[in-house]
Design an enzyme around this catalytic site. Structure first.
Site, short mmCIF file in Angstrom:
data_model
loop_
_atom_site.label_atom_id
_atom_site.label_comp_id
_atom_site.label_asym_id
_atom_site.label_seq_id
_atom_site.Cartn_x
_atom_site.Cartn_y
_atom_site.Cartn_z
N ASP A 270 0.85 -1.19 0.00
CA ASP A 270 0.00 0.00 0.00
C ASP A 270 0.89 1.24 0.00
O ASP A 270 2.11 1.17 0.22
CB ASP A 270 -0.97 -0.02 1.20
CG ASP A 270 -2.21 0.85 0.96
OD1 ASP A 270 -2.20 1.69 0.04
OD2 ASP A 270 -3.18 0.71 1.72
N GLU A 473 -10.38 7.07 4.76
CA GLU A 473 -9.35 6.44 5.58
C GLU A 473 -9.33 7.00 7.01
O GLU A 473 -10.36 7.38 7.56
CB GLU A 473 -7.99 6.54 4.88
CG GLU A 473 -8.02 5.86 3.50
CD GLU A 473 -6.65 5.70 2.87
OE1 GLU A 473 -5.69 5.30 3.55
OE2 GLU A 473 -6.53 5.96 1.65
#
Ligand code: BGC
Ligand code: BGC
Length: 579
Positions: A270, A473
């Site tokens: 990521d 997020e």
């Protein structure tokens, strides 16, 4: 396939191999730099839409990178990735589907498969070949800012919807199919409050206490289903497992993923996730990540730095060349499977198809109708004293609250930008517009933002659209699960004989004290661009069929669900069915 991969690998220099293992974001690499770094892939991050944010603007950007890649010594095509997590949300004017939590509420795998197909068509029409979706998190603590990216708390539901989405996304009747990513391996939705290693976050990117039964019974099954359905990449989770970052865990990235699960696609890290393994020591982090099993690194900015550290580690014998060959073999295999070598350029689609055919897929009537159906299928009716359905004789309808006329709020994060937008920047139908379409402009009145009904208007029923502003997020981690629009609800309550509250939020919000004052209450999650679907269920044109995919806590004592010390306000599966 394996012959072609082997032959190509045999010709590659170390620099070319390390290039394939490098994924940069478009803001950090111009096409010529992508060429000199021999990149395996480029991505648009959440804020990475091209300046010309149109279908052709995307095609030009993606092909601009691809032409340079094709011009390198071996001409290996690159992958171009994007987070089309609820449709191709970054593209202006795209169909924006409900975020996954709403699809979880629908429980409808066929619907999700169709959404995967439609998303693939819109993504593919812009030249993009790789989607960083679906999210397979099994959410436990709804304070987590990524709750809406999850299909819910039931691993069997996550498995079935995740697999259906992958089947739709990887459809083989497209000129250029789209590669799916099962993410985030593993434990992203099981993180504990206040364990985030990111100082700006509370829970996202946090720690999951190591628990073999959780791993085996809850977290792995959705991945097995998605891999069987055709997901050929998986993205490592920012989170930790028993205090160790997943990005550096050979146990999770190799022993479990390759051994126990048998996955043979490639693992992508990521966004700068590798850097978190050994704080302040990027070289050590890179070494550990690659040894642990990361095949391609979403660096995403300093490609040069990543490559020289990796080459140095190989030359010093700290990373065996066999490990590099293994990673590159996996990456090339997936590229060949995808047909990327045969059809590297998006522009070729335009030559094959009439332009209107390809361009016409973006927000086509068919896709928007599908999104509207999904909105209706995901709205959960949690309370109704008889005010619903509104039917044809509902009189004057006043709609107010922060989400009454705001497609940006409906859409949430990952829409045009990483954190999303409020207001009209996002194309679509707001709740107000949907009500006007159904009931006519004479019968629908917009209250002001505070809920005040215009002078002289006598409402028969009021709809308060409340909820959360867009976020993504860890910036959406919420300690209080508080919602916006409470003042508008109060004002409308006083002015109206009947009050319907529509909650547009990425997760359950605390409503316990207020609920008794409401005649009806609907969780419509983050419905996306087509709020006409909410009107379809409010009016009774379409029955309510959705149920909660997560518990709705009565108070903060109810989170995380696995450690709750009180009964939820509404349990998983709650929802009044009107069919
Ligand atoms: C990017 C996102 C990324 C995030 C990570 C943002 O700037 O746009 O794609 O997920 O950074 O921190
Ligand atoms: C997110 C991923 C996403 C990536 C690229 C990260 O911050 O965690 O889900 O795919 O950014 O935008």
């Amino acid at each position: 396939m394996s012959d072609r991969v082997e032959a190509l690998l045999g010709e590659m220099t170390l620099a070319e191999k390390v290039g394939q293992m490098t994924l940069l974001e478009n803001g950090s690499a111009r096409p010529d730099e992508a060429g000199s770094l021999l990149l395996g892939g480029v991505l648009s991050g959440g804020d990475g839409a091209p300046a010309d944010n149109s279908r052709t603007g995307w095609v030009d950007m993606v092909d601009g990178y691809q032409r340079v890649a094709l011009d390198t010594r071996l001409g290996i095509p690159l992958l171009y990735g994007v987070d089309a997590v609820h449709g191709h949300g970054l593209l202006a004017g795209a169909t924006v589907f409900p975020h996954n939590v709403g699809l979880g509420a629908s429980g409808d795998a066929d619907l999700v498969r169709e959404i995967g197909r439609a998303t693939a068509a819109e993504v593919s029409a812009t030249g993009v070949t790789w989607n960083f979706a679906p999210v397979l998190a099994v959410v436990d603590d709804v304070r987590w800012g990524r709750t809406y990216e999850s299909y819910g708390a039931d691993p069997a539901l996550v498995a079935s919807l995740g697999a259906a989405y992958v089947e739709g996304l990887t459809r083989d009747d497209l000129d250029r199919p789209v590669l799916a990513t099962a993410k985030h391996w593993i434990g992203d939705g099981s993180v504990r409050w206040q364990t985030s290693t990111n100082p700006d976050f509370r829970i996202d990117q946090g720690d999951v206490p190591a628990d073999d039964a959780l791993l085996r019974d809850v977290l792995i099954p959705p991945y097995v289903a998605a891999f069987e359905a055709g997901a050929r990449t998986t993205m490592a989770s920012f989170s930790s497992w028993g205090g160790q970052k997943v990005h550096g865990s050979e146990a999770l990235l190799t022993d479990v993923l390759r051994g126990a699960v048998g996955f043979d696609g490639f693992v992508v890290s990521d966004w700068a996730g590798i850097d978190q393994i050994v704080p302040d020591d990027v070289a050590a982090s890179i070494e550990q990540a690659i040894l642990a099993g990361i095949d391609m690194s979403m660096v995403p900015s300093d490609g040069q730095g990543f490559q020289s550290a990796l080459v140095a580690a190989v030359e010093a014998g700290r990373i065996p060349l066999a490990r590099i060959d293994e990673a590159v073999t996996r990456i090339l295999t997936v590229k060949f499977e995808l047909g990327l070598f045969e059809r590297p350029l998006a522009a070729a689609i335009d030559e094959l198809d009439a332009d209107d055919q390809v361009g016409g897929t973006i927000a086509s009537d068919e896709h928007r109708a599908l999104a509207r159906r999904a909105v209706a299928a995901s709205a959960v009716l949690l309370q109704n004293d008889g005010v619903l359905p509104l039917g044809d004789d509902s009189g004057v309808i006043v709609v107010g609250g922060p989400a009454a006329d705001d497609v940006g709020r409906q859409a949430g994060g990952w829409t045009l930008s990483w954190q999303g937008e409020t207001g009209d920047a996002v194309t679509g139908t707001s709740l107000l517009e949907g009500l006007i379409d159904r009931y006519g402009v004479d019968r629908v009145v917009l209250a002001d933002r505070g809920g005040a009904v215009p002078e002289g208007v006598r409402p028969d029923v009021c709809i308060a659209a409340v909820g959360e502003r867009p976020y993504a997020e860890g910036l959406g981690d919420s300690s209080a699960l508080a919602w916006e629009g409470s003042a508008a609800v109060e004002t409308l309550r006083t002015a109206c004989p009947e009050l319907v509250v529509v909650m547009m939020s990425g997760r359950p919000m605390i409503v316990t004290d207020r609920l008794p004052e409401w005649d009806a209450f609907i969780a419509s999650w983050l419905p996306g661009s087509e709020a006409g679907g909410i009107v379809d269920v409010l009016s009774g044109d379409v029955p309510f069929t959705a149920t909660l995919p997560v518990e709705w806590p009565a108070s903060l004592a109810g989170v995380p669900a696995s450690e709750s010390i009180e009964a939820p306000l509404f349990p998983i599966g709650a929802g009044i069915l009107t069919s």
